[in-house]
Write a protein that holds these residues in place. Sequence first.
Motif, PDB file in Angstrom:
ATOM      1  N   ASP A 115       0.818  -1.217   0.000  1.00  0.00           N
ATOM      2  CA  ASP A 115       0.000   0.000   0.000  1.00  0.00           C
ATOM      3  C   ASP A 115       0.852   1.269   0.000  1.00  0.00           C
ATOM      4  O   ASP A 115       0.412   2.318   0.466  1.00  0.00           O
ATOM      5  N   LEU A 116       2.058   1.178  -0.557  1.00  0.00           N
ATOM      6  CA  LEU A 116       2.927   2.344  -0.689  1.00  0.00           C
ATOM      7  C   LEU A 116       2.733   2.918  -2.088  1.00  0.00           C
ATOM      8  O   LEU A 116       3.335   2.470  -3.060  1.00  0.00           O
ATOM      9  N   GLY A 117       1.834   3.891  -2.189  1.00  0.00           N
ATOM     10  CA  GLY A 117       1.500   4.438  -3.493  1.00  0.00           C
ATOM     11  C   GLY A 117       0.360   5.426  -3.368  1.00  0.00           C
ATOM     12  O   GLY A 117       0.259   6.139  -2.364  1.00  0.00           O
ATOM     13  N   ALA A 118      -0.514   5.456  -4.362  1.00  0.00           N
ATOM     14  CA  ALA A 118      -1.608   6.426  -4.367  1.00  0.00           C
ATOM     15  C   ALA A 118      -2.850   5.814  -4.999  1.00  0.00           C
ATOM     16  O   ALA A 118      -2.760   5.067  -5.974  1.00  0.00           O
ATOM     17  N   GLN A 119      -3.994   6.150  -4.433  1.00  0.00           N
ATOM     18  CA  GLN A 119      -5.263   5.823  -5.068  1.00  0.00           C
ATOM     19  C   GLN A 119      -5.620   6.931  -6.054  1.00  0.00           C
ATOM     20  O   GLN A 119      -5.490   8.112  -5.744  1.00  0.00           O
ATOM     21  N   THR A 120      -6.034   6.545  -7.250  1.00  0.00           N
ATOM     22  CA  THR A 120      -6.428   7.508  -8.281  1.00  0.00           C
ATOM     23  C   THR A 120      -7.774   7.098  -8.849  1.00  0.00           C
ATOM     24  O   THR A 120      -8.229   5.963  -8.636  1.00  0.00           O
ATOM     25  N   GLU A 129       5.331   3.992 -10.002  1.00  0.00           N
ATOM     26  CA  GLU A 129       4.554   4.615 -11.076  1.00  0.00           C
ATOM     27  C   GLU A 129       4.353   6.110 -10.844  1.00  0.00           C
ATOM     28  O   GLU A 129       4.029   6.841 -11.783  1.00  0.00           O
ATOM     29  N   LEU A 130       4.557   6.536  -9.606  1.00  0.00           N
ATOM     30  CA  LEU A 130       4.483   7.963  -9.306  1.00  0.00           C
ATOM     31  C   LEU A 130       5.803   8.672  -9.606  1.00  0.00           C
ATOM     32  O   LEU A 130       5.884   9.896  -9.545  1.00  0.00           O
ATOM     33  N   GLY A 131       6.837   7.882  -9.885  1.00  0.00           N
ATOM     34  CA  GLY A 131       8.110   8.468 -10.296  1.00  0.00           C
ATOM     35  C   GLY A 131       9.155   8.582  -9.215  1.00  0.00           C
ATOM     36  O   GLY A 131      10.184   9.232  -9.413  1.00  0.00           O
ATOM     37  N   PHE A 132       8.928   7.930  -8.057  1.00  0.00           N
ATOM     38  CA  PHE A 132       9.934   7.990  -6.997  1.00  0.00           C
ATOM     39  C   PHE A 132       9.791   6.781  -6.086  1.00  0.00           C
ATOM     40  O   PHE A 132       8.712   6.218  -5.959  1.00  0.00           O
ATOM     41  N   GLY A 133      10.920   6.402  -5.482  1.00  0.00           N
ATOM     42  CA  GLY A 133      10.892   5.337  -4.487  1.00  0.00           C
ATOM     43  C   GLY A 133      10.759   3.958  -5.086  1.00  0.00           C
ATOM     44  O   GLY A 133      10.824   3.754  -6.304  1.00  0.00           O
ATOM     45  N   ARG A 134      10.578   2.969  -4.210  1.00  0.00           N
ATOM     46  CA  ARG A 134      10.402   1.576  -4.620  1.00  0.00           C
ATOM     47  C   ARG A 134       9.439   0.910  -3.653  1.00  0.00           C
ATOM     48  O   ARG A 134       9.315   1.303  -2.487  1.00  0.00           O
ATOM     49  N   SER A 135       8.782  -0.111  -4.137  1.00  0.00           N
ATOM     50  CA  SER A 135       7.837  -0.838  -3.295  1.00  0.00           C
ATOM     51  C   SER A 135       8.113  -2.330  -3.274  1.00  0.00           C
ATOM     52  O   SER A 135       7.351  -3.073  -2.654  1.00  0.00           O
ATOM     53  N   VAL A 136       9.189  -2.774  -3.934  1.00  0.00           N
ATOM     54  CA  VAL A 136       9.489  -4.203  -4.007  1.00  0.00           C
ATOM     55  C   VAL A 136      10.979  -4.447  -3.777  1.00  0.00           C
ATOM     56  O   VAL A 136      11.824  -3.766  -4.370  1.00  0.00           O
ATOM     57  N   HIS A 137      11.280  -5.407  -2.928  1.00  0.00           N
ATOM     58  CA  HIS A 137      12.632  -5.945  -2.798  1.00  0.00           C
ATOM     59  C   HIS A 137      12.592  -7.397  -3.255  1.00  0.00           C
ATOM     60  O   HIS A 137      11.910  -8.227  -2.636  1.00  0.00           O
ATOM     61  N   ARG A 138      13.279  -7.700  -4.340  1.00  0.00           N
ATOM     62  CA  ARG A 138      13.362  -9.070  -4.819  1.00  0.00           C
ATOM     63  C   ARG A 138      14.379  -9.838  -3.972  1.00  0.00           C
ATOM     64  O   ARG A 138      15.455  -9.324  -3.678  1.00  0.00           O
TER      65      ARG A 138
END
Length: 250
Positions: A115-120, A129-138
């Motif tokens: 849930d690190l992101g934005a609802q649109t 997709e917002l252009g910054f950061g990361r939400s996944v560590h493989r």
Amino acid sequence: MTPHILVVTAVAAEADSVAAGLDRPEAGQTGQTRETGKTEVPLPGGFVLRRHGNVDVLAAGVGPAAAAVAAATALTASASAPTYDLVVSAGIAGGFQPLAPLGSVVVSDAVVAADLGAQTPDGYLAVEELGFGRSVHRVAKPLTDRIAAALPDAVVGPILTVSTVTGTAGRAAELAERHPGAVAEAMEGFGVAEAAAAHGVPVVEIRAVSNAVGPRDRAAWRIGEALAALQSAFRQLSRTAFVELPSCPS
């Protein structure tokens, strides 16, 4: 050389189960535990590192922020030397059904901030997709494979980190659709992974399933069974995967 491993849990009950697995009875000594090298190391911030041979166990508190702070403290404090070769986020979790039944053990091939992101108006956008950061560590495949080989009944897949535990069927379905193959959700993995990545240390998440992701049905929770499964998993890992780790990028 024997690897040095940091295991980070949320609460003391999880840390106790991990530690009980590590303090396994020696051959022919049923009921006795291995105490050699077991010490407690105080860390800044009031954290206490429980050292069990080559594995240190730390109860961090609940949520990704608390987990990141505690893991980073252990990784930077001189009292926790020598340098760690692996960081493990561990504990109990909600399992996505039918992939991860109650009582099963799950191993991450990815640690995901779900849930690190934005609802649109057009749907959810991950932070990338917002252009910054990361939400996944493989997780490095040799590491996942090594742990899965030691735990042959474990379910392998992405483990989601959430700040709010799922409590409805709709939310569970949304997460499963957004993250195909996800096996479980918990609240600390991504924070631990962020701290590990900042220090260039490989990370993996290992959890036992106490409940189904979806509507909250406390009567159906199996916390005791999950803690027992967690203890059993770490007993097996202490004899196998934690003795020698594969060479993995962080």
